[in-house]
Write a protein that holds these residues in place. Structure first.
Motif, mmCIF file in Angstrom:
data_model
loop_
_atom_site.group_PDB
_atom_site.id
_atom_site.type_symbol
_atom_site.label_atom_id
_atom_site.label_comp_id
_atom_site.label_asym_id
_atom_site.label_seq_id
_atom_site.Cartn_x
_atom_site.Cartn_y
_atom_site.Cartn_z
ATOM 1 N N ALA B 27 0.851 -1.204 0.000
ATOM 2 C CA ALA B 27 0.000 0.000 0.000
ATOM 3 C C ALA B 27 0.882 1.247 0.000
ATOM 4 N N GLY B 28 1.941 1.226 0.827
ATOM 5 C CA GLY B 28 2.860 2.362 0.882
ATOM 6 C C GLY B 28 3.547 2.608 -0.440
ATOM 7 N N SER B 29 3.891 1.538 -1.135
ATOM 8 C CA SER B 29 4.576 1.705 -2.432
ATOM 9 C C SER B 29 3.655 2.366 -3.451
ATOM 10 N N ASP B 35 2.606 10.046 -4.939
ATOM 11 C CA ASP B 35 3.223 11.305 -4.514
ATOM 12 C C ASP B 35 4.680 11.060 -4.143
ATOM 13 N N TYR B 36 5.498 10.970 -5.166
ATOM 14 C CA TYR B 36 6.911 10.637 -4.972
ATOM 15 C C TYR B 36 7.611 11.693 -4.122
ATOM 16 N N LYS B 37 7.278 12.951 -4.381
ATOM 17 C CA LYS B 37 7.977 14.039 -3.697
ATOM 18 C C LYS B 37 7.751 13.977 -2.177
ATOM 19 N N LEU B 38 6.512 13.648 -1.782
ATOM 20 C CA LEU B 38 6.183 13.581 -0.360
ATOM 21 C C LEU B 38 7.093 12.581 0.350
ATOM 22 N N ARG B 58 -0.460 14.942 6.281
ATOM 23 C CA ARG B 58 -1.030 14.178 5.159
ATOM 24 C C ARG B 58 -1.320 12.741 5.615
ATOM 25 N N LEU B 59 -2.045 12.610 6.714
ATOM 26 C CA LEU B 59 -2.194 11.287 7.336
ATOM 27 C C LEU B 59 -2.820 10.233 6.422
ATOM 28 N N ALA B 60 -3.693 10.688 5.523
ATOM 29 C CA ALA B 60 -4.317 9.726 4.615
ATOM 30 C C ALA B 60 -3.250 9.018 3.777
ATOM 31 N N TYR B 61 -2.161 9.714 3.513
ATOM 32 C CA TYR B 61 -1.084 9.144 2.714
ATOM 33 C C TYR B 61 0.005 8.493 3.569
ATOM 34 N N THR B 62 0.170 8.967 4.805
ATOM 35 C CA THR B 62 1.369 8.591 5.558
ATOM 36 C C THR B 62 1.111 7.721 6.785
ATOM 37 N N ALA B 63 -0.150 7.452 7.109
ATOM 38 C CA ALA B 63 -0.440 6.697 8.343
ATOM 39 C C ALA B 63 0.209 5.310 8.313
#
Lengths: 247, 289
Positions: B27-29, B35-38, B58-63
């Motif tokens: 999922a993380g990949s 969002d490569y930059k993030l 950006r918790l939806a992306y980073t949790a």
């Protein structure tokens, strides 16, 4: 006609080998595979000069190296593996990946200076061997499910794939540190490589789990085909749009 | 207590933890490719600093990142429990085994111990890594985190031969640096051959022209593209990092990266021993059966 056309000849020979195998002409099939592998080897070596100067990176582009590695592993299994196992059925995935290589852009992505180190080709080489063993292991596992075989011949292929793949992860970490100053980068490529490693680490633990007999393990190994493809073909497809030279 | 220990070391727990780790990383990949930059901002930074500064917004992306660390923590405990139980079990049989057989039987456990060392090395890298990056220019000064400095004495570019299809592209860069005060020995660093100085490894990197608009830039650098060009959805892709600065007409902009990574010795030792033990195991496991 250039040496670059050898890839077409190699894949054609793999396809002929497959047809002969289906016709139960195993010796001839193995012969076609051997000649195809020789042609493919010449093509891979030729790729080192795609830039007009020797750069080993050209030889180890995953899309072209994968069918070469699969062919090499099948040959080794046929020569040194248990007799009567049907190793040559591996020609099916070999032809599939060979055809993909034919439609793929043949040039080389211009290498950045941090890719001009021997760690890079060593990484790609060991990774391709690992992927080849995983795909073949999955294929033989599927065969054993269909044929209701209990020999577990696929297991050895998967284990050697895990060894080669673990080696590639070590080499890759060394290369990443020398080239990018971190051993692991938070990006899709490294994360998906780790997914593949974890998948097969899990596989190796299955034999110690209750309820995971040979057939269940074969099913798990067969799923590996999808896992490896999902974790590698995204970047192959993405790189189709990259500018290339030669080929 | 024994039941808890046995549960912690249960191979079924190993299985489900690995499945969860796989799912989380996959999922993380996918999120990292969106969002490569993030996520590139995590590289070379202590992960907790990145998370508290950027990730939390950006918790939806980073949790998945803290969740992954929690899973690996549990996996580490599981590996310790499982491996120590097996060690004890094998050592209890040592009198009935030849030395070779004993070593072969202990090898998988030893590989697990080394795996823990490697895991600890990665963890140390992720939470303690110290890295600074700054642009390089002739006679410019580079300051290390310990406030010592290096002055760029010379930058030498090496290109691919003019007769090749890669003509005009850079194949190597050699940078000579002089320590502050001029009394120290000259430090030379190249791509893929980092130099060591005062406990830091000095790597070269290239400017990621389009993405790093906010990075410090040397005065003579080419102006960045306009915002409308760099923020469109096709610009936030890995491929631009990869090829954006390799047009033959566009000489790469150099960066020096100083890294102090306490996880590195653990990784180096772990990798070396892992290869040795795996080699020993596969060379001997059949003959020792």
């Amino acid at each position: 006609m250039t040496i670059g056309a050898l890839i077409y000849g190699a894949v054609a020979l793999y396809a002929i080998g497959l047809v002969l195998y289906l016709l139960k002409r195993e010796q001839l099939s193995f012969g076609a595979l051997g000649i195809g592998f020789a042609a493919h080897t010449a093509y891979q070596i030729w790729r080192a000069w795609l830039g007009g100067v020797f750069i080993p990176n050209g030889m180890v582009d995953g899309v072209f190296l994968l069918p070469w590695a699969i062919a090499g592993v099948i040959i080794l299994l046929r020569l040194f593996g248990d007799r009567g196992t049907g190793w040559l059925s591996g020609l099916v995935p070999l032809v599939i990946f060979g055809v993909f290589a034919l439609v793929y852009p043949k040039g080389m992505i211009p290498p950045t200076p941090n890719k001009l180190t021997l760690w890079a080709p060593t990484f790609f080489f060991t990774e391709a061997i690992g992927h080849a063993c995983f795909y073949l292991g999955a294929w033989y596992a599927l065969q054993s499910i269909i044929n209701k075989s209990e020999t577990g011949a696929f297991h050895m292929v998967v284990v050697w794939g895990f060894v080669a793949y673990s080696l590639s992860q070590i080499v890759g970490a060394i290369w990443a540190y020398n080239g990018w100053a971190t051993t692991f980068r938070w990006g899709s490529r490294h994360l998906q490589s780790a997914v593949i490693w974890c998948f097969y680490a899990t596989y190796l633990h299955l034999r110690y789990m209750p309820g995971w007999g040979m057939r269940a393990r074969a099913r798990y190994a067969a799923v590996g085909f999808v896992v490896v493809a999902l974790c590698t073909f995204g970047s192959h497809l993405n790189e189709m749009r990259f500018p290339r030279i030669g080929g | 207590m024994k039941r808890i220990w046995n549960f912690l070391g249960d191979v079924r727990v190993t299985f489900w933890l690995l499945i969860a780790i796989m799912a989380t990383m996959y999922a993380g990949s996918l999120l990292a490719s969106i969002d490569y930059k993030l996520f590139d901002g995590m590289n070379g930074r202590a992960v907790q600093d990145w998370f508290l500064e950027t990730g939390i917004t950006r918790l939806a992306y980073t949790a998945w990142v803290p969740f992954l660390f929690a899973l690996f923590g549990a996996f580490g405990i599981n590996t310790v429990a499982c491996t120590s139980s097996r060690f004890v079990a094998v050592l209890a049989r040592r009198r009935s085994l030849s030395v070779r057989r004993l070593l072969v039987l202990l090898s998988p456990s030893l590989i697990h111990v080394i795996f823990l060392v490697i895991l600890a090395g990665h963890f140390a890298t992720f939470v303690v890594i110290e890295q600074v990056r700054a642009p390089l220019s002739e006679k410019g000064r580079f300051e290390l985190p310990d406030k010592s400095g290096l002055t760029v004495e010379k930058i030498e570019y090496e290109n691919f031969p003019d007769s090749s299809r890669l003509a005009g592209r850079v194949s190597q860069v050699r940078v000579a640096l002089l320590p502050d005060g001029g009394g120290g020995e000259r430090v030379v660093t190249e791509f893929t051959r980092p130099a060591s100085y005062r406990g830091y490894d000095l790597h070269l990197d290239m400017m990621r022209k389009r993405e790093n608009r906010d990075a410090p830039r040397p005065a003579q650098a080419t102006p960045m593209p306009k915002k409308s060009n760099i923020d469109d959805e096709t610009c936030n892709k890995e491929k631009l990092y990869h090829i954006g600065h390799f047009k033959p007409t566009n000489r790469p902009e150099l960066y020096l990266v100083a890294t102090r990574d306490p996880g590195l010795p653990l990784l180096a030792i772990g990798f070396a021993i892992m290869l040795s033990v795996m080699g020993f195991y596969f060379a001997n496991y059949r003959s020792a059966e």
